[in-house]
Design an enzyme around this catalytic site. Structure first.
Site, PDB file in Angstrom:
ATOM      1  CD  GLU A 162      79.644 -20.735  69.740  1.00 45.18           C
ATOM      2  OE1 GLU A 162      79.658 -21.197  68.749  1.00 45.18           O
ATOM      3  OE2 GLU A 162      78.825 -20.910  70.591  1.00 45.18           O
ATOM      4  CD  GLU A 363      75.347 -18.439  71.195  1.00 44.61           C
ATOM      5  OE1 GLU A 363      74.876 -19.285  70.522  1.00 44.61           O
ATOM      6  OE2 GLU A 363      76.156 -17.430  70.866  1.00 44.61           O
TER       7      GLU A 363
HETATM    8  C1  BG6 Z   1      76.268 -21.195  68.228  1.00 44.13           C
HETATM    9  C2  BG6 Z   1      76.447 -19.940  67.646  1.00 44.13           C
HETATM   10  O1  BG6 Z   1      77.267 -21.811  68.025  1.00 44.13           O
HETATM   11  O2  BG6 Z   1      75.139 -21.963  67.914  1.00 44.13           O
HETATM   12  C3  BG6 Z   1      75.025 -19.087  67.132  1.00 44.13           C
HETATM   13  O3  BG6 Z   1      77.019 -18.877  68.499  1.00 44.13           O
HETATM   14  C4  BG6 Z   1      74.181 -20.196  66.688  1.00 44.13           C
HETATM   15  O4  BG6 Z   1      75.541 -18.026  66.237  1.00 44.13           O
HETATM   16  C5  BG6 Z   1      74.011 -21.256  67.729  1.00 44.13           C
HETATM   17  O5  BG6 Z   1      72.914 -19.761  66.135  1.00 44.13           O
HETATM   18  C6  BG6 Z   1      72.945 -22.334  67.109  1.00 44.13           C
HETATM   19  O6  BG6 Z   1      73.435 -22.943  65.938  1.00 44.13           O
HETATM   20  P1  BG6 Z   1      72.583 -23.203  64.863  1.00 44.13           P
HETATM   21  O7  BG6 Z   1      73.086 -23.803  63.998  1.00 44.13           O
HETATM   22  O8  BG6 Z   1      71.256 -23.947  65.120  1.00 44.13           O
HETATM   23  O9  BG6 Z   1      72.055 -21.742  64.673  1.00 44.13           O
END
Ligand code: BG6
Length: 463
Positions: A162, A363
Site C-alpha cells: 500500500e 486484504e
Molecule cells: C491496511 C494495512 O491498510 O489496513 C494493514 O495494509 C492494516 O497493515 C489494515 O492493518 C487495517 O487497518 P487498521 O488501521 O485497522 O490496522
C-alpha cells in the site's frame, strides 16, 4: 448463478511482520520506523511484543493448516535481514524466514511474501527514507538478497504494501506528515524500487511471479453534479490509478500529472528510470480492499484543513480537488469504516478491465472488538457476515469475467492494528492479550475459523 469457486482458487490468510512478530530486537533485528514511530494514543500497545508470532510461528502455521489455507501472505522484516537497511546480512534473521517458509511448505501452503509492509529500517529513514534515492538502491539489494535466499522455494512475491495509503495517511502510518513535493518524490522512488523488484525477481527466480500490492477502492461521486464526478476522477487517479498505471503501464497518467502540475510538484527522474518503467511489469495484481470512498467537489473553504486523516472514512479533503462525503447508502462498522460489498465487485471489474492481469485479494476483513467467553469461544458472527458478503461479490465478479485467482483476508491471526492497537481484531485466531497486559498470548479458534475452514473444504459459499 453458482456458489462454487474455481477448482484451484487460492484461499489464503494474511499478516504483516511488524503487526504480529514482536521480538523487535531479538536475534540481531534492527529498529524500523514502526518501532520508533510517534503515536497520538499511548494507551494502545506498540509493536514490541505484538502477538509474538516470531516465537509462535509453528503453532500459528499449524492452526492455519488446520483451517485449510492454500496461501499464506506475510511480510519479511527488512531489519531482520539487514538491521541497518544495508551492509552485512544478519544470518539469524535470514534463517528465521527460511524456517517459516519450510514450515509452510511442510503443510503444502504456498508463501506469498511481501517485501516491505510499512516498516522501513530506521537507519535508512535517518538518511532521508524514501525521499533519498539511496533507499531505492538499498531496497534493490535487500530484494535481491531475499530472492536469492528463498526463491528456490518461494515463487510468489508482493512488492511494497500500500504505497498509496502510506503516502496519503502518512501521519497515521509513519507518525509524521510529509510535505507534498517530498511525498511525490517518494512516490517515484517507491515505484522505481518496485520496478527493480519486478526485474530482479524475474531474473533471479526460476518461475518467479511478482505483483504490486496497493489498496484499491473505487471512488464514487457524491451526486450526479459534473463537478462531483470530476472530483471522483481526480481522487480515483491520485488514490488508485496513479500507482497501478505506473506498475502496469510504466507511465504517469495524465490526470495525476495535472494534479502534480497544479500543486507545483516536480519529480526528479534518474536517467535509468525510463528503461525500468517501460520494460518491467507485474505478473498479477494483489489488491487490498476494505471499503469504497465517496467525494464531492469542495465549494467553499469551510475551515477543514487540507489533508487526509483517515482513508476509510470521509475525513479527507484537498482544496480544489475533492472532499470526503458520507455515503448515505452505506453502513459503517464500529470503527467508522464504511462497508460496501457491492463496491468490491465494481472495483474488481474496473481494475481487471484496466489492466487485464490476474488479481488476488490480499486484504479484506472486519476489525472488531471480540470477546473471549469463559469457555474459550469467540462468537464473531459479525465477521462471518462481513466475509460472506464480500466473498459472494468475489464469486459474482468471477462470473462476470474477472480473473480473480485468490482471496486472502486480513487477518490470519489477531494482530496489532495500525491505528487502534490490539482492541481492534481481525483474525480467525484469537490471541489472548490486552493493550496493557500481554497475558499468556494463548491462541483460540474463533467461530469464523470454523466457518472459513468449511468454506475452503467445500470450495463453496454456504447458501
Ligand atoms: C491496511 C494495512 O491498510 O489496513 C494493514 O495494509 C492494516 O497493515 C489494515 O492493518 C487495517 O487497518 P487498521 O488501521 O485497522 O490496522
Amino acid at each position: 448463478m453458482t456458489n462454487t469457486f474455481p477448482k484451484h482458487f487460492l484461499w489464503g490468510a494474511s499478516i504483516s511482520a511488524h503487526q504480529t512478530e514482536g521480538a523487535y530486537q531479538s536475534d540481531g533485528k534492527g529498529l524500523s520506523v514502526q518501532d520508533t514511530r510517534q503515536r497520538d494514543n499511548h494507551d494502545i500497545t506498540d509493536f514490541t511484543v505484538a502477538v509474538d508470532h516470531y516465537h509462535h510461528y509453528k503453532e500459528d502455521i499449524r492452526l492455519l493448516a488446520e483451517m485449510g489455507i492454500k496461501v499464506f501472505r506475510f511480510s519479511i522484516a527488512w531489519t531482520r535481514i539487514f538491521p541497518n537497511g544495508r551492509g552485512e546480512i544478519n544470518q539469524k534473521g535470514l534463517q528465521h524466514y527460511n524456517d517459516v517458509i519450510d514450515e509452510l511448505l511442510k503443510y503444502g501452503i504456498q508463501p506469498y511474501i511481501t517485501l516491505n509492509h510499512f516498516d522501513l529500517p530506521q537507519a535508512l529513514e535517518d538518511e532521508g527514507g524514501w525521499s533519498a534515492r539511496t533507499t531505492v538502491e538499498a531496497f534493490k539489494h535487500y530484494a535481491e538478497t531475499v530472492f536469492e535466499a528463498y526463491g528456490d522455494r518461494a515463487k510468489h512475491w508482493l512488492t511494497i504494501n500500500e504505497p498509496n495509503i502510506m503516502l496519503l495517511v502518512d501521519k497515521k502510518i509513519l507518525g509524521k506528515e510529509i510535505p507534498l513535493q517530498e511525498k511525490y518524490q517518494q512516490f517515484h522512488h517507491l515505484m522505481i524500487a518496485e520496478k527493480y523488484a519486478f526485474k530482479r525477481c524475474h531474473e533471479l527466480i526460476e518461475g518467479g511471479k511478482i505483483g504490486p500490492v496497493p489498496n484499491i477502492s473505487l471512488v464514487y461521486p457524491a451526486t450526479s453534479k459534473p463537478l462531483d464526478n470530476q472530483a471522483a476522477l481526480y481522487f480515483n487517479s491520485i488514490r488508485n490509478w496513479a500507482y497501478l498505471d505506473f506498475s502496469c503501464f510504466g507511465r504517469y497518467n495524465t490526470v495525476f500529472k495535472d494534479y502534480l502540475n497544479r500543486n507545483n510538484v516536480t519529480i526528479t527522474i534518474a536517467p535509468e528510470d525510463k528503461e525500468l518503467m517501460e520494460n518491467h511489469f507485474p505478473d498479477f495484481v494483489a489488491m487490498n480492499f476494505y471499503t469504497t470512498v465517496t467525494v464531492e467537489k469542495p465549494t467553499k473553504k469551510d475551515g477543514m484543513a487540507n489533508g487526509i486523516s483517515d482513508q476509510q472514512s470521509e475525513d479527507i479533503m484537498e482544496w480544489g480537488f475533492y472532499k470526503g462525503f458520507t455515503n448515505p447508502y452505506l453502513k459503517k462498522n464500529e470503527f467508522n469504516w464504511t462497508i460496501d460489498p457491492d463496491g468490491l465487485k465494481t472495483t474488481l471489474q474496473t481494475l481487471y478491465d484496466r489492466y487485464h492481469l490476474p488479481i488476488i485479494i490480499t486484504e479484506n476483513g472486519l476489525g472488531a472488538k471480540d470477546e473471549l467467553t469463559a469457555d474459550g469461544k469467540i462468537h464473531d458472527t459479525y465477521r462471518i457476515n462481513y466475509l460472506k458478503q464480500h466473498i459472494d461479490q468475489c464469486l459474482q465478479a468471477i462470473e462476470a469475467g474477472v480473473d480473480l485467482i485468490g482471496y486472502s483476508p486480513w487477518s490470519a491471526i489477531d494482530l496489532v492494528s495500525v491505528h487502534e492497537g490490539i482492541s481492534k481484531r481481525y483474525g480467525f485466531i484469537y490471541v489472548d492479550r490486552t493493550e496493557q497486559d500481554e497475558k499468556d498470548l494463548a491462541r483460540y479458534r474463533k467461530d469464523s475459523f470454523y466457518w472459513y475452514q468449511e468454506l475452503i473444504k467445500t470450495n463453496q459459499l454456504p447458501s
